[in-house]
Design a protein around this motif. Structure first.
Motif, PDB file in Angstrom:
ATOM      1  N   THR A  95      52.597  13.709  16.274  1.00  0.00           N
ATOM      2  CA  THR A  95      53.899  14.237  15.544  1.00  0.00           C
ATOM      3  C   THR A  95      54.390  13.765  14.911  1.00  0.00           C
ATOM      4  OG1 THR A  95      54.323  15.372  17.791  1.00  0.00           O
ATOM      5  CG2 THR A  95      55.930  15.440  16.112  1.00  0.00           C
ATOM      6  N   GLN A  96      54.014  12.331  14.485  1.00  0.00           N
ATOM      7  CA  GLN A  96      55.083  11.621  13.739  1.00  0.00           C
ATOM      8  C   GLN A  96      54.117  11.347  12.854  1.00  0.00           C
ATOM      9  OE1 GLN A  96      55.313   7.618  14.783  1.00  0.00           O
ATOM     10  NE2 GLN A  96      57.022   7.281  13.437  1.00  0.00           N
ATOM     11  N   SER A 105      47.520  16.228  13.282  1.00  0.00           N
ATOM     12  CA  SER A 105      46.735  15.385  14.054  1.00  0.00           C
ATOM     13  C   SER A 105      45.545  15.615  15.456  1.00  0.00           C
ATOM     14  CB  SER A 105      48.024  14.456  13.233  1.00  0.00           C
ATOM     15  OG  SER A 105      49.069  14.912  14.724  1.00  0.00           O
ATOM     16  N   ASN A 106      45.187  14.875  15.081  1.00  0.00           N
ATOM     17  CA  ASN A 106      44.301  14.934  16.834  1.00  0.00           C
ATOM     18  C   ASN A 106      44.072  12.986  17.484  1.00  0.00           C
ATOM     19  OD1 ASN A 106      42.920  18.005  15.995  1.00  0.00           O
ATOM     20  ND2 ASN A 106      42.704  15.956  14.525  1.00  0.00           N
ATOM     21  N   MET A 107      43.852  13.342  18.659  1.00  0.00           N
ATOM     22  CA  MET A 107      43.200  12.160  19.553  1.00  0.00           C
ATOM     23  C   MET A 107      42.290  13.056  19.976  1.00  0.00           C
ATOM     24  SD  MET A 107      44.755  10.247  22.458  1.00  0.00           S
ATOM     25  CE  MET A 107      43.844   8.932  23.457  1.00  0.00           C
ATOM     26  N   ALA A 108      40.816  12.141  20.113  1.00  0.00           N
ATOM     27  CA  ALA A 108      39.559  12.320  21.195  1.00  0.00           C
ATOM     28  C   ALA A 108      38.962  11.145  21.595  1.00  0.00           C
ATOM     29  CB  ALA A 108      38.321  12.696  20.151  1.00  0.00           C
ATOM     30  N   VAL A 109      38.135  10.957  22.787  1.00  0.00           N
ATOM     31  CA  VAL A 109      37.831  10.466  23.926  1.00  0.00           C
ATOM     32  C   VAL A 109      36.252  10.725  23.249  1.00  0.00           C
ATOM     33  CG1 VAL A 109      40.052   9.965  24.533  1.00  0.00           C
ATOM     34  CG2 VAL A 109      37.770  11.625  25.540  1.00  0.00           C
ATOM     35  N   LEU A 110      35.583   9.339  23.618  1.00  0.00           N
ATOM     36  CA  LEU A 110      34.326   9.632  24.247  1.00  0.00           C
ATOM     37  C   LEU A 110      34.127  10.258  25.558  1.00  0.00           C
ATOM     38  CD1 LEU A 110      31.333   8.872  23.508  1.00  0.00           C
ATOM     39  CD2 LEU A 110      31.139   6.633  24.469  1.00  0.00           C
ATOM     40  N   ASP A 111      33.104  11.486  26.012  1.00  0.00           N
ATOM     41  CA  ASP A 111      32.863  11.779  26.486  1.00  0.00           C
ATOM     42  C   ASP A 111      31.379  12.435  27.031  1.00  0.00           C
ATOM     43  OD1 ASP A 111      32.656  13.177  29.338  1.00  0.00           O
ATOM     44  OD2 ASP A 111      33.548  14.831  28.601  1.00  0.00           O
ATOM     45  N   GLY A 112      30.612  11.340  27.438  1.00  0.00           N
ATOM     46  CA  GLY A 112      28.878  11.359  27.382  1.00  0.00           C
ATOM     47  C   GLY A 112      28.621  11.135  25.851  1.00  0.00           C
ATOM     48  N   ASP A 113      27.951  12.177  26.138  1.00  0.00           N
ATOM     49  CA  ASP A 113      27.174  12.054  24.406  1.00  0.00           C
ATOM     50  C   ASP A 113      27.701  12.562  23.259  1.00  0.00           C
ATOM     51  OD1 ASP A 113      25.142  10.204  25.132  1.00  0.00           O
ATOM     52  OD2 ASP A 113      23.740  11.062  25.090  1.00  0.00           O
ATOM     53  N   GLN A 114      28.803  13.087  23.752  1.00  0.00           N
ATOM     54  CA  GLN A 114      29.935  13.504  22.434  1.00  0.00           C
ATOM     55  C   GLN A 114      31.500  13.134  22.549  1.00  0.00           C
ATOM     56  OE1 GLN A 114      29.107  18.235  23.650  1.00  0.00           O
ATOM     57  NE2 GLN A 114      28.375  18.001  21.878  1.00  0.00           N
ATOM     58  N   GLN A 120      46.345  17.442  20.155  1.00  0.00           N
ATOM     59  CA  GLN A 120      46.390  17.839  18.898  1.00  0.00           C
ATOM     60  C   GLN A 120      47.871  18.541  18.579  1.00  0.00           C
ATOM     61  OE1 GLN A 120      45.098  21.830  17.450  1.00  0.00           O
ATOM     62  NE2 GLN A 120      43.370  20.357  16.529  1.00  0.00           N
ATOM     63  N   VAL A 121      47.507  17.818  17.499  1.00  0.00           N
ATOM     64  CA  VAL A 121      49.372  18.258  16.908  1.00  0.00           C
ATOM     65  C   VAL A 121      49.200  19.023  15.502  1.00  0.00           C
ATOM     66  CG1 VAL A 121      51.760  17.886  15.912  1.00  0.00           C
ATOM     67  CG2 VAL A 121      50.985  17.014  17.870  1.00  0.00           C
ATOM     68  N   SER A 123      49.780  21.166  11.712  1.00  0.00           N
ATOM     69  CA  SER A 123      50.029  21.108  10.464  1.00  0.00           C
ATOM     70  C   SER A 123      50.992  22.162  10.405  1.00  0.00           C
ATOM     71  CB  SER A 123      48.439  20.858   9.660  1.00  0.00           C
ATOM     72  OG  SER A 123      49.555  21.578   7.930  1.00  0.00           O
ATOM     73  N   PRO A 124      51.854  22.147   9.607  1.00  0.00           N
ATOM     74  CA  PRO A 124      53.001  23.314   9.730  1.00  0.00           C
ATOM     75  C   PRO A 124      52.616  24.162   8.320  1.00  0.00           C
ATOM     76  CG  PRO A 124      53.832  21.541   8.464  1.00  0.00           C
ATOM     77  CD  PRO A 124      52.075  21.045   9.281  1.00  0.00           C
ATOM     78  N   HIS A 125      51.265  23.773   7.845  1.00  0.00           N
ATOM     79  CA  HIS A 125      50.277  24.935   6.359  1.00  0.00           C
ATOM     80  C   HIS A 125      49.736  26.534   7.164  1.00  0.00           C
ATOM     81  CE1 HIS A 125      51.810  22.448   3.293  1.00  0.00           C
ATOM     82  NE2 HIS A 125      51.061  20.982   3.988  1.00  0.00           N
ATOM     83  N   ALA A 126      50.205  27.056   6.673  1.00  0.00           N
ATOM     84  CA  ALA A 126      49.276  28.178   7.119  1.00  0.00           C
ATOM     85  C   ALA A 126      47.901  27.938   7.071  1.00  0.00           C
ATOM     86  CB  ALA A 126      49.306  29.637   6.261  1.00  0.00           C
ATOM     87  N   MET A 127      47.432  27.095   5.725  1.00  0.00           N
ATOM     88  CA  MET A 127      46.077  26.824   6.150  1.00  0.00           C
ATOM     89  C   MET A 127      46.130  25.834   6.099  1.00  0.00           C
ATOM     90  SD  MET A 127      43.339  26.864   2.328  1.00  0.00           S
ATOM     91  CE  MET A 127      44.057  28.486   2.544  1.00  0.00           C
ATOM     92  N   ARG A 128      45.079  25.847   7.768  1.00  0.00           N
ATOM     93  CA  ARG A 128      44.716  24.302   7.927  1.00  0.00           C
ATOM     94  C   ARG A 128      43.733  23.939   8.881  1.00  0.00           C
ATOM     95  NH1 ARG A 128      50.438  25.617  11.921  1.00  0.00           N
ATOM     96  NH2 ARG A 128      48.642  27.466  13.601  1.00  0.00           N
ATOM     97  N   MET A 129      43.266  23.179   9.916  1.00  0.00           N
ATOM     98  CA  MET A 129      41.989  22.826  10.328  1.00  0.00           C
ATOM     99  C   MET A 129      42.324  23.385  11.991  1.00  0.00           C
ATOM    100  SD  MET A 129      39.072  19.700  11.644  1.00  0.00           S
ATOM    101  CE  MET A 129      38.845  19.350  12.933  1.00  0.00           C
ATOM    102  N   PHE A 130      41.671  24.089  12.826  1.00  0.00           N
ATOM    103  CA  PHE A 130      41.868  24.708  14.394  1.00  0.00           C
ATOM    104  C   PHE A 130      40.705  23.968  14.899  1.00  0.00           C
ATOM    105  CE2 PHE A 130      44.115  27.855  12.336  1.00  0.00           C
ATOM    106  CZ  PHE A 130      45.218  28.012  12.494  1.00  0.00           C
ATOM    107  N   THR A 131      41.133  22.926  15.701  1.00  0.00           N
ATOM    108  CA  THR A 131      40.221  21.923  17.265  1.00  0.00           C
ATOM    109  C   THR A 131      41.287  22.648  18.266  1.00  0.00           C
ATOM    110  OG1 THR A 131      39.810  21.147  15.242  1.00  0.00           O
ATOM    111  CG2 THR A 131      38.979  20.702  17.390  1.00  0.00           C
ATOM    112  N   GLU A 132      40.343  23.567  18.882  1.00  0.00           N
ATOM    113  CA  GLU A 132      40.976  22.953  20.163  1.00  0.00           C
ATOM    114  C   GLU A 132      41.041  22.053  21.264  1.00  0.00           C
ATOM    115  OE1 GLU A 132      39.723  27.007  22.421  1.00  0.00           O
ATOM    116  OE2 GLU A 132      40.666  27.592  20.129  1.00  0.00           O
TER     117      GLU A 132
END
Length: 255
Positions: A95-96, A105-114, A120-121, A123-132
């Motif tokens: 968030t900060q 902003s995102n956090m991801a961890v290694l899981d197997g070979d991916q 995820q937090v 962006s307030p912008h209407a145009m942004r990246m969506f990764t679930e």
């Protein structure tokens, strides 16, 4: 040492070895033979077989008809719950980071070979990246994936690259193993990774590894290429590194 203490020490050793076997199976893509586990662990095959039988009974390991051993379904619930806990710990930091950069902003961890996104937090912008949260992405074409690869030893990186199919996601995706090895080495030196339209056209992402994480992990900020390109690298990279360091300390303290 008393008999009770000796039995206790032996029980702890068995638990440690069982967890080691689970990690080794995960390290080779989720499925391994008895001989592979013996070679990687240095344990006698009868010892490994005994530990695997216990893990099979608990649902943590499955034996395939081919007699190979794979990770079991009971780990799914544990992994999902652990991911939620880690994600909750990361959210204040993300968030900060989002507030200071204006980007997702995102956090991801290694899981197997991916890598899998666990927090995820947006962006307030209407145009942004969506990764679930929960989405799994490839290592070779994402900033978080490349940042995670750069935390591994060259030998482990080579093992992973030999297993994965470096499929092109866009015209910018690196698909040559020799080139990605050079990229990983450069990331180790500079301390951050960039995805410049390699996973998705029009999206740019910066990522850094989270230090002291028990599972290799990374933080990132991402958004539309035109907008993210305007961010000051002399500000954004130290900000990412400082946030990752604080999160790494929090995660270490919680263990």
């Amino acid at each position: 040492m008393t008999d009770t203490q000796a039995r206790g020490a032996g029980g702890v050793q068995s638990v440690d070895r069982a967890f080691e076997l689970l990690e080794l199976v995960a390290d080779v893509g989720g499925e391994a033979t008895l001989s592979q586990l013996a070679e990687a662990s240095g344990l006698p095959q009868p010892t490994i077989h005994r530990l695997l039988r216990a893990l099979i009974l608990g649902g943590y390991i499955r034996q395939q008809p081919s007699r190979r051993y794979s990770l079991g379904p009971r780990l799914i619930r544990l992994g999902e719950t652990a991911g939620k806990v880690v994600g909750a710990s990361a959210r204040p930091h993300l968030t900060q980071l989002r507030d200071l950069t204006g980007e997702t902003s995102n956090m991801a961890v290694l899981d197997g070979d991916q890598v899998v996104y666990v927090a995820q937090v947006l962006s307030p912008h209407a145009m942004r990246m969506f990764t679930e949260i929960g989405e799994r992405v490839d290592l070779h074409c994402t900033a978080v994936g490349k940042a995670v690869l750069a935390t591994l030893s060259p030998a482990e990186t080579d093992r992973i690259l030999s297993r994965i199919t470096m499929s092109p996601r866009t015209i910018h995706t690196i698909t040559d193993p020799a080139v990605i090895r050079e990229e990983i080495e450069f990331i180790r030196e500079q301390g951050y990774a960039v995805d410049d339209g390699e996973q998705e056209i029009g999206v740019r992402c910066f990522a850094v590894a989270i230090p002291n994480a028990h599972t290799p992990a990374a933080l990132s900020v991402s958004g539309p290429q035109a907008r993210v390109a305007g961010l000051d690298m002399d500000i954004i990279i130290p900000l990412l590194q400082e946030t990752a360091a604080r999160l790494g300390r929090d995660l270490s303290a919680a263990n």
